[in-house]
Design an enzyme around this catalytic site. Structure first.
Site, short mmCIF file in Angstrom:
data_model
loop_
_atom_site.label_atom_id
_atom_site.label_comp_id
_atom_site.label_asym_id
_atom_site.label_seq_id
_atom_site.Cartn_x
_atom_site.Cartn_y
_atom_site.Cartn_z
CG ASP A 380 3.05 -66.61 -46.16
OD1 ASP A 380 4.14 -66.99 -46.45
OD2 ASP A 380 2.75 -65.89 -47.44
CD GLU A 409 7.75 -65.29 -44.35
OE1 GLU A 409 8.61 -65.36 -45.06
OE2 GLU A 409 6.28 -65.10 -44.63
#
Lengths: 661, 661
Positions: A380, A409
């Site tokens: 993330d 990401e």
């Protein structure tokens, strides 16, 4: 003088070489590494060059002779056979015997006296004999003798001009004055899934027996056969850890949560534990391990989310206050991107004096989950943590577990995304989600596959994510969803979807935003996967086509067609041997028939101009004979917005005869 | 951990950087070095970056703040002020105060409470004050106090948003965690003549009082005023050393010389001496020194030929037999490029075991001539001697004499020519001589001035040399000669000619070859420089125009025009300040009028669309007013095959009023 001034060959312009060799290129096992370089010497002499490579575990270098291309450019290819790190470099030298052979040929052709030259050649052969093993040494000595003693020179001339003599001598060159390229370059070799993977993202808590109640890992087990049948091989879960109570978000990102609101899974940590704990309602960690094993039985790997951030209740906040930023009023600094605030999340302060302990702790989180059976991580927001941290972490992990895959990401600026790829991420999210027109796709694919980017950055195309419901899906129709599916699944060998929302064509957004209305991030959903509107069937079809056609298991092999209709995007992908040739044409217009003409690159495909060949349309399973390079195509989106042809070269027609009779 | 993990900014993609920093870029004194790099950090913070540079003689780095361009690209420029070697590198860091100021602006705009933020800002300012000198330190402390204590916050907000506060704080940043680029890159700074020079090549022996007899340096002295008047500033002599007797070449490269044949000046060395001696018939070495001084008085520098090869009689052959290749029959190896043979020349064997002594001796040759007053060398066939040798030699020379200029006479493959430039040659011969059409010139100029080549390789354009009488001159007319002159003199800031042959339009070739018939290489000529056919006048004119217009004293500043006639080659060159704007249009057709239209890039030239401006044609000395961007041109080659306009921007019109009234 420190240097050896007699090393005459230079090696430069080596490709691939990322940031001057600071970073590794990426390959999967069995994927060729084609190396090119400018190699030349002063003077007019012939040179020879080799590509040297080794698995970093081995001591000894392997050698591949390089071939001359054009304009002082040389090339050679090696194939890494194991997961891990490989090294390559180059070596080159003046090949005096080859030069001699080239020159004496010209002199003989010009009728010049070569008696002294023959004796010089004999001398070269004698020295090569000293370097050769006994059998070839004897042969080289025999040839040398002929050159030295044959009076009438007819026999010697035959030996002098014999290519076999040159080849044998060149196998035992004098490398005393050879030049080594001054760097050893790295290859980061992954397993195949790093390059070819099909991702299915769900929030596990949404698949319970009772609507609105937390599902458990056990509940989720029954989803696995269906996901496998649909052709997905990675099942990605957002964070599965305890969720903070303090500042917990309510529905639709409200800063006030009601009792029963489950909160965002990315607000990690509570009194119940942090990054190494499982949310209690999902079940004990043993259930997670059991789920992971069941998934593997279904050829599915679990990808876990690594979000290095904490809810205000996370145990780290008390145990390691120095890992967070504190404000002069004694409060801790929330994540923010002014004027936006993310009150349920505290960013980790990577500028902490105690950064080494922090790094070690985060590393231990990764190792913890690897030990639970996880082999794939979706990271993330990696672009909000230092590059140096990721570089270190990924090296540390690969030392023990070289098969781990990391998906970045990072939806941010291109240089930042590419740098994350360079420091080691195996795959990355991309701008695919926001590209719309044919030219945008062609431009972007050219950047990804025709520049240095292709050596380090493996794109993973997503038509949607829990954070992104793009405009075209909000306002499109069913065809729009299918078009986005086709684009993602055929342009890129790695693709994925935020699954239930996509397959059920969820398209309600928060007004004027790309956020899903009633986003699953903040509430437990209850998806009806058996809805008659589901895209399950076409998803299953496209995934089957991907699995059956190796040409679609690569991204860098794309070659766009020049179609005279701006709505038709067409391209060809093939495997190296041309045993799998795929032609894709997608109608980007969700509403109208579109027709266009294009020319196939028959020479490149090794399809003869004058013979018919089979074009098998794989979605509709229909077959036609085509001939020549010029073709017309018409696509009615209401039938199917894309066509995927497999083209059979004539050489395969007999063999595949039963296939189309 | 060895690294400092908190250094968050990365620096990559630095340009210029040649072979990863292995080689220097080239500039002349006062020529800007514009550096660009990708510089970015993780996160959303603001960053700051500086370009650091220094003269290699100095210890201390100078700093230039970098500016943000776009897409994470930053730039800054420095100007080297002295001949010698400069170094540059980059440094960058997260600018926490700038970030704070950006964020608080957004929060204030959004009406958020910023009372705690103000106190954070105060803390940043206090720390900046500790790093600042006393006056600014006091100011920073004062601002900090306002942020800390102002209750109603109106005053603090004014301070918080004040750009001056940010600028002052940014001058004293916390560089504790700054990133340095991991390389120091080099600039090789030459004097101006390395970039702007006009060469005149003659064989001095051909300018004697008696036809067919050796001229002396004293005879040549009388040529100097004429050469200076024609606008040449470099006078290049082929080798002036004793010429070998053994295997001396006769007229037209005959292997048999007749008594009295002078031999090729490149067959260097005889019983009378080698590379440090002067051919006795040219006069004593004191005469050469005197000649060199006289030349300087005429603003002309002498360029000497360095041909590191020997005639069979060269003293080196006896003194250092190990510097040559010996054949099994006891004979020495001649230079050859089979089936061609060059019996009057022995190549030096750079693979000799005694290479170090050889290198030192050749270096001593260069130093010998420098001590006689030579500052420019034209190096014969540098591509047949090792690159490492040249790199070493040029560094050794520049250590003591950084003003020496080396012209590389390498007519060979592009990679080899560019490598010679990288290892240090100041200028190079080019493919100009064989380029013919408009597109060939545009392509070649783009390669030279729009790629990395421009950083290291300074072209020197020659329409002819003693070795090359190109086809177009053999079969062309007077206009063809003028066209080649115009191309060489305007495309490239360095140009030269094998002078008498060119200015007298000598065009008789050995049949089917590019060799001059009765080449001056093998016989003493008797040129009639006062021939009425001479190109002296137009050569003088073009050289005067070059000297008067700084735009023509650069090569990399070229911008081609899009003219709709394939015979008309047009381009613009300007200086940095746009105070000198030159427009050149050349009719490549020697026989016919050619007309075409083109658009001027008025925006780039900062000429307003709607106002007239002066176009002064410099060859004919005629003036016209032009307006707007679209123009037509017609060129009659029999009047003059080229037009060279100086365009005056309106801002200069008043000032230059007397110029065109």
């Amino acid at each position: 003088m420190q240097i050896e001034g007699r090393k005459r060959v230079v090696i430069e312009g080596v490709k691939p070489e990322i940031n001057g060799g600071l970073f590794a290129i990426k390959r999967i096992v069995n994927e060729p590494v084609k190396v090119e370089a400018d190699i030349f010497s002063d003077g007019h002499e012939e040179i020879a060059a080799i590509l040297m490579y080794r698995n970093s575990k081995d001591q000894e270098w392997r050698e591949v002779p390089m071939s001359f291309l054009l304009n002082d450019r040389w090339t050679a290819t090696f194939i890494p056979l194991e997961v891990g790190e490989y090294l390559y470099t180059l070596q080159a030298w003046v090949d005096h015997f080859k030069t001699w052979q080239k020159d004496i040929r010209k002199k003989i052709d010009a009728g010049q006296d070569v008696s002294v030259d023959l004796r010089i050649g004999a001398d070269f052969l004698k020295r090569a004999a000293e370097r050769a093993p006994s059998k070839e040494s004897a042969q080289l000595k025999k040839w040398a003798e002929i050159l030295n003693t044959d009076d009438d020179q007819a026999g010697s001339r035959i030996v002098a001009l014999n290519p076999e003599v040159g080849e044998t001598a060149s196998r035992y060159p004098d490398k005393n004055l050879s030049t080594f390229y001054h760097k050893e370059l790295m290859v980061h070799v992954d397993r195949k899934k790093a390059k070819f993977s099909t991702w299915y993202e769900i929030f596990p808590r949404s698949f319970g027996k009772t609507s609105g109640k937390y599902a458990t890992f056990k509940d989720c087990e029954k989803l696995l056969p269906r996901i496998a049948e649909m052709g997905f091989d990675v099942l990605y879960f957002p964070p599965i850890h305890p969720i903070g109570q303090k500042n917990r978000k309510g529905k639709n990102n409200s800063t006030i949560s009601k009792p029963g609101d489950p909160g965002s899974p990315w607000a990690i940590g509570s009194a119940e534990g942090g990054h190494k704990s499982v949310h209690p309602e999902l079940g004990p960690i043993t259930d997670f391990k059991r789920f992971t094993k069941k998934a593997i039985e279904n050829q599915i790997e679990i990808a876990l989310d690594l979000a290095f951030q904490c809810s205000p209740d996370h145990p780290y906040v008390k145990e390691h206050p120095e890992w967070f930023k504190w404000r002069p009023d004694g409060t801790v600094q929330y994540a923010e991107n002014p004027p936006k605030k993310y009150q349920d999340v505290l960013p980790v302060n990577f500028e902490t004096e105690n950064w080494q302990e922090l790094w070690e702790e985060l590393k231990s989180v990764v190792f913890f989950w690897i030990e639970q059976g996880v082999r794939i991580f979706r990271i993330d927001n990696p672009h909000t943590k230092p590059f140096a941290f990721w570089e270190w972490l990924i090296i540390e992990v690969r030392k023990e577990y070289p098969d781990i895959i990391f998906l970045s990401e990072a939806f941010t600026r291109p240089k930042v995304m590419y740098r994350l790829a360079k420091v080691g991420f195996s795959q990355s999210y991309t701008y695919f989600t926001w590209r719309n027109t044919k030219w945008e796709f062609m431009d972007y694919m050219n950047e990804l596959t025709r520049t240095e980017v292709k050596e380090v950055f493996r794109p993973n195309f997503w038509p949607n994510t829990p954070d992104i419901l793009p405009e075209h899906l909000q306002f499109g129709n069913r065809n729009t969803f299918i078009i986005r599916l086709m684009l993602a699944a055929t342009l890129s060998s790695n693709y994925g979807m935020y699954a239930p929302a996509f397959e059920l064509m969820e398209n309600r957004a928060v007004d004027g935003k790309e956020e899903y209305l009633n986003s699953e991030k903040y509430e437990i959903k209850n998806w009806n996967l058996n809805s008659p509107d589901s895209l399950q069937k076409i998803i299953t079809t496209i995934n089957r086509i991907r699995h059956e056609n190796t040409a679609l298991q690569d991204t860098n092999n794309i070659d766009f067609l020049n179609i005279d209709n701006e709505h038709l995007l067409g391209f060809i992908k093939t495997d190296e041997e041309l045993s799998n040739i795929i032609l894709v044409v997608i109608n980007m217009d969700s509403y109208s028939h579109q027709a266009g003409r294009f020319a196939l690159p028959l020479d490149k495909l090794e399809i003869p101009q004058r013979e018919s060949f089979l074009a098998h349309e794989l979605i509709s399973d229909t077959r036609l004979f085509w001939q020549g390079k010029n073709h017309s195509i018409m696509i009615d989106p209401d039938k199917m917005p894309a066509k995927i042809f497999r083209l059979y070269r004539r050489i395969r027609r007999e063999k595949d005869f039963d296939y189309f009779m």
